[in-house]
Structure formats: C-alpha cells, structure tokens
Enzyme design. Structure first.
Site, PDB file in Angstrom:
ATOM      1  N   ASP A  44       0.995  -1.232   0.628  1.00  0.00           N
ATOM      2  CA  ASP A  44       0.351  -0.147  -0.017  1.00  0.00           C
ATOM      3  C   ASP A  44       1.057   1.086  -0.029  1.00  0.00           C
ATOM      4  OD1 ASP A  44      -1.855   2.075   0.615  1.00  0.00           O
ATOM      5  OD2 ASP A  44      -2.336   0.918   2.982  1.00  0.00           O
ATOM      6  N   ASN A  46      -0.004   4.318  -0.496  1.00  0.00           N
ATOM      7  CA  ASN A  46      -0.952   5.289   0.279  1.00  0.00           C
ATOM      8  C   ASN A  46      -0.847   5.864   1.419  1.00  0.00           C
ATOM      9  OD1 ASN A  46      -3.237   4.520  -0.767  1.00  0.00           O
ATOM     10  ND2 ASN A  46      -3.409   5.296  -2.022  1.00  0.00           N
ATOM     11  N   ASP A  48      -3.977   3.872   2.655  1.00  0.00           N
ATOM     12  CA  ASP A  48      -5.505   4.178   3.057  1.00  0.00           C
ATOM     13  C   ASP A  48      -6.005   2.483   2.864  1.00  0.00           C
ATOM     14  OD1 ASP A  48      -4.795   2.298   0.713  1.00  0.00           O
ATOM     15  OD2 ASP A  48      -5.938   3.194  -0.805  1.00  0.00           O
ATOM     16  N   ASP A  52      -1.551  -0.792  -3.860  1.00  0.00           N
ATOM     17  CA  ASP A  52      -1.764   0.055  -5.101  1.00  0.00           C
ATOM     18  C   ASP A  52      -0.518  -0.695  -6.142  1.00  0.00           C
ATOM     19  OD1 ASP A  52       0.121   1.326  -3.665  1.00  0.00           O
ATOM     20  OD2 ASP A  52      -1.294   2.334  -2.927  1.00  0.00           O
ATOM     21  N   ASP A 225     -10.519 -16.517 -16.631  1.00  0.00           N
ATOM     22  CA  ASP A 225     -11.042 -16.457 -15.780  1.00  0.00           C
ATOM     23  C   ASP A 225     -11.910 -16.826 -15.695  1.00  0.00           C
ATOM     24  OD1 ASP A 225     -11.313 -15.840 -13.065  1.00  0.00           O
ATOM     25  OD2 ASP A 225     -13.334 -15.021 -13.627  1.00  0.00           O
ATOM     26  N   GLU A 285      -7.720 -20.947 -16.794  1.00  0.00           N
ATOM     27  CA  GLU A 285      -8.798 -21.620 -15.358  1.00  0.00           C
ATOM     28  C   GLU A 285     -10.279 -22.032 -15.673  1.00  0.00           C
ATOM     29  OE1 GLU A 285     -10.974 -19.839 -11.398  1.00  0.00           O
ATOM     30  OE2 GLU A 285     -11.244 -19.704 -12.634  1.00  0.00           O
TER      31      GLU A 285
END
Ligand code: BGC
Length: 560
Positions: A44, A46, A48, A52, A225, A285
C-alpha cells in the site's frame, strides 16, 4: 495498434537453450516461474489500507531478486470490489483505489526493464453490475437489444415470479436475480456479477478489442477467469447439479460448464494473440472433469496452458503425488503443452496450513467448523518447504502466490466481522470464504501493518507476521524466502533446459525422479529417514541438514 513487437514495453523473447529440442529456443511461459499478485493485499503506497499499483512497483526489485519470470496480476480494473475485483466495471481503466491506468503502464514497462513479463487477468464470464452495459440493460425495457448482452429472461410461473431455471450460484443461493421490471438476470457468481451472453456478437467484438488494448500496452499474456463457463445451454433447462465453489462439470452436457461452444471463442482470441510478436500467451482457469476434456482447451489454436489444480488438491501421500505428477506431465506432453504447478492462490487455503491438517480434512469447511486444535502448524511449515522444492523442480511452469515464498500460513482465525468475501454472506454464513489467504503481506518486522502500508491494512494481520516478514527472512539461510531464492536460482541453471522427467523406482512412501539434466529430486513421505544417492546435494528443504533425508524433507541431488 502495434503488432510489430516494436512498442517500448514489449520484451524481446526470453528464450532458453533447450537440450530436448536440440538447442531450439522455447517460449518463456513453457518453463517460467510466475508470481501471482493480489494487488489489494500486496503493498500500500498511500496508506489507505488497500494495496495499489505503485506499491507493487516499489516491490519489483524484490521480485527481480526472487528470480521470477513473470507476474500475474489479479484483476486491477475499475471495480466496486464486491468479489475482489472479479466484478469489472471497466476493462480499460484501473480501479482508483489501486491507482491510475498510467501507473499500470509504468509498472509493465518497469517490469519489462527487469526482464519480468506481465500476465493480466481477463474476466470474460461476467461483468460488474456497475459496468455501463449492465446499467444500460437494466434501464432499458424488456426486449431492448442492450439486454441481449447478458442473460436476462422472463421468469417461470403464471406471473413470472419464479427464476427461469433452478441453477444455483457458485457462491450459494439462486443464480438468478429479479429486476424491478419483473425479468431475471443470470449470475453464476454473486448478484453483482451478471453473466455475459457470449452468443451476442457485440460481446465477442468487445472482448477482442479489450485483448488488443492490453496487448498493445505491453501485456505478455492473459489468465482467463472461469474459462469453462462462457457458454450456456440456449434452452436454459433446469438442472439437478448444484454449482459449488470452483465447480467443474461432471458430465459433458452440463448447462453452463465446459460446453463445446466455448472453444470457438477461444480460437478467435488465439488468432489475435498470434498476430502479435513476442510470445504472448493465455492460461485457462478451467475446472473440467477429465484430462480428455481439458486437452480440448490446449489444442494448438486454443490456450497455451491450463492450470492444473490436481496437484493442489492432492493429499500429502507419495502414491497420490506421484500419480498427479505423471498424469500432468503425460497429458500436457500429449497436446504439446507443458504442465503448470500450483500449490496456493487467492481462492484456496494456503498450503502450509492445508499440509498441517490431518490427511483428507475438508479444509474449506475446517476454516469455520474446525476443530482447530487438529492443526499442526510446524508440520505444515516443514511440508510446505518440501513441497516448494518439489514444485520448483518439476518440468513446466510454476505459479507462486504472493507470500508463498515467505511461507505464510492461512489466517484461518480472522474475526467474522472483518470478512469481505461474498462467499460468507451468500452461503448464509456456512462458509468462511477466502479472506484468510488474502491478508496483507508483511514486509517489515514492525510497523502498524508490518510494512504493508503506513496504517492498518484492509484485513488484520496476526502478530506472527512480523517474524514472517520479508525483512525478517532476508539473509537468513534457514528462512523460507532464502529457500525459494536458492531454489529458483538453481532451477534456472539446472532444471529449465529440458522437460524430461523419469520416475525412480522407490519405496511407496517416497517421491523420487530424475530430470533431463541428471538432477534427482527426492521427497521423503515415509515415517523414517532415508539415504540419499551419493553425489552433490544442491539443496535441501531443511536448511543445514546433513546425512539421511529426514521425514517430510526434500532434496535436489546431482548424483556422482
Ligand atoms: C476467481 C475467483 C472469483 C471467480 C469469479 C474465480 O475463478 O479465481 O476469485 O471469485 O472466478 O470471477
């Protein structure tokens, strides 16, 4: 569009010389180590609480040092995250909690500079209900062409108040939800994930354009997927078979799994990939019921590879492991592909925990139902190290799930009130879901989220994560991280120049084979230490061990 392979983010082919093909080059994906990143939980940048893309960018040097060939990023697209991003609202935008599209492009370019390929996740079975197409569909009257991009149908019964079929969602409950105007839409997953109608030409054209968008912007491949779910029986019959999580069809005429019609879609995608320079690839998958059916996905004009989940689901018993290896190697060779090896991913209980449970425990239900005192975490950690050496020594490509290199266990005891996986609610609290393998990665010994970010992460980490952090393990020869680094480096020098594997004739409780390079791999699942062949021991799963191979220990040996 640039299909010449000259765009700045495309990598030249990273070929390896090949002893089995007389020195001919082979595409990277056939033997690569692919590292799976679940962006939300990786790093992370930033503060939050959500991982990211810039966090991932900051960790690229770590990944280069680990020695991986490619990153597979779980969906990073714009999404309300009702299913961890597998509910895509815009396939050409990045979810703002993860960053900006320019961050993604920069990340791809930086990875390429480090010699790392990028596989992005394609989610073609369904969109988010926030996707512009679904919003248009539900604000249009029945019969409007925009509705035909999804499976939106009248219900049964005199007033249409019953769902069109009795199909059950993979996450539990009916697979149909009623709209305010009385029609119903199909969602094989959660109710915010409406299934697309792949008989609609606009759907096909749109996904071809999405593929081109990411290929033009440097993607080296796609993880597709629910590859076995795209086609639905146009007659929409009732069916008795319940769809369970990660379900596979158990018969050929299933109304929505593994239907023959889906293969033409795949062929059209493959033609697009083949029109680009460089070894662009697709990995499916596909949960299908037999190796014969799976082989259809791997025909020369379809997928390059498919995930092999048998290995993941095999119990820690030598005959079972041997059979899973031989089956996968033989079946992949029969269709000209190479096997893939997976021990963990974002959908299953992490394997150090699975391997610490008594054999044949149903680990999905164990998360909630226990009894939790049957877990032997030390045993699981020991077996996980042996399993890592086994997996990294096999021919084909290996998929490592983030944190696997750190030996992270499942956080099985997450408090119920933090659970985020839709499985928890949709199963009426019968199944705890997949959050326990998605807990933020610990990077440092200390800090509020052990270096994941400046503040707490979106899921709580256990205190034990400090000593499992990358910082705590780096440089410690006894650590899981250093074991993985050493194994990946030795793999590159000793195990990727051929695809040969010969099983050795051993005791029933031992897995032993020889690779084309002559390296022998020994895994001891018997109850007593065993002698290793004479020669150079390249690596052992128990750091510093000497002498006979211990119980639940693995070794790579170059015989004298
Ligand atoms: C993904 C899951 C997801 C499901 C629906 C699966 O195969 O791996 O995480 O919930 O597809 O998109």
């Amino acid at each position: 569009m640039n299909r010449s392979g000259n765009d700045s983010t495309s990598q030249p082919q990273s070929d390896s010389p090949d002893s089995t093909t007389g020195g001919n080059p082979v595409p990277w994906w056939r033997r690569g180590v692919v590292y799976q990143v679940y962006v939300r939980s990786y790093a992370d940048s930033n503060g939050d609480g959500t991982g990211d893309i810039n966090g991932l960018r900051s960790r690229l040097p770590y990944l280069a040092e680990l020695g991986i060939d490619a990153i597979w990023v779980n969906p990073w697209y714009k999404s309300p995250l009702t299913d961890g991003g597998y509910d895509v609202a815009d396939y050409r935008e990045i979810e703002e909690r993860y960053g900006h599209i320019d961050d993604a492009f920069a990340m791809i370019a930086e990875a390429h500079e480090l010699g790392i390929k990028l596989i992005t996740d394609l989610v073609p079975n369904h969109t988010s209900d926030q996707h512009a197409w679904f919003q248009e569909a539900i604000s249009s009257p029945p019969g409007h062409p925009s509705r035909d991009r999804y499976h939106i149908r009248p219900g049964k019964g005199p007033d249409g108040s019953e769902p069109p079929t009795n199909w059950v969602s993979v996450f539990g409950g009916s697979a149909w939800k009623r709209l305010d105007d009385g029609e119903w839409f199909l969602h094989l997953f959660n109710e915010h994930q409406p299934d697309l109608n792949w008989t609609n030409p606009e759907v096909r054209a749109e996904f071809e354009s999405i593929l081109e968008f990411w290929l033009d912007n440097g993607a080296d491949g796609f993880r597709v997927d629910v590859a076995h779910g795209l086609a639905k029986d146009p007659a929409f019959p009732d069916d008795e078979e319940v769809a369970v999580l990660l379900a596979s069809a158990t018969r050929p005429d299933h109304p929505f799994w593994d239907r023959d019609e889906l293969h033409q879609i795949v062929r059209d995608w493959r033609a697009i990939l083949d029109s680009y320079e460089g070894d662009r690839m697709m990995v499916a998958e596909a949960w299908v019921n037999s190796q014969d059916r799976l082989a259809l996905y791997l025909r020369p004009d379809e997928y390059h590879q498919s995930f092999n989940f048998d290995f993941l689901q095999t119990e820690w018993r030598a005959p079972d492991i041997r059979a899973a290896i031989v089956d996968a190697v033989t079946n992949a060779a029969a269709v000209g592909s190479t096997p893939t090896w997976v021990l963990s991913n974002h959908d299953v209980v992490r394997h150090p925990t699975r391997l610490g449970l008594p054999l044949d425990t149903d680990w999905r239900s164990w998360l909630l139902d226990g009894p939790h005192d049957i877990l032997d975490a030390d045993l699981g950690a020991r077996r996980a190290r042996a399993a890592a050496l086994l997996m990294l020594s096999l021919p084909g490509s290996t998929y490592i799930y983030q944190g696997e290199e750190l030996g992270l266990p499942e956080v099985w005891d997450l408090p119920l009130d933090v659970l985020d996986d839709p499985v928890w609610e949709q199963s009426n609290h019968q199944s705890k879901g997949r959050d326990g393998c998605r807990v933020p990665i610990p990077w440092t010994r200390d800090g509020e989220s052990f270096g994941f970010g400046d503040g707490p992460g979106w899921l709580p980490q256990p205190a034990s994560f400090g000593e499992l952090s990358a910082e705590a393990q780096a440089g410690d020869p006894a650590s899981s991280l250093e074991l993985h680094r050493a194994a990946i480096a030795l793999r590159a020098t000793h195990l990727v120049h051929d695809e040969e594997l010969t099983m050795l004739d051993t005791d029933d409780h031992i897995v032993a084979f020889r690779r084309g390079s002559g390296v022998e791999v020994w895994v001891n699942l018997s109850g007593a230490p065993i002698e290793l062949p004479a020669g150079d021991v390249l690596l052992r799963s128990v750091a510093g061990a000497t002498g006979p191979l211990g119980v639940d220990e693995a070794a790579w040996v170059l015989p004298a």
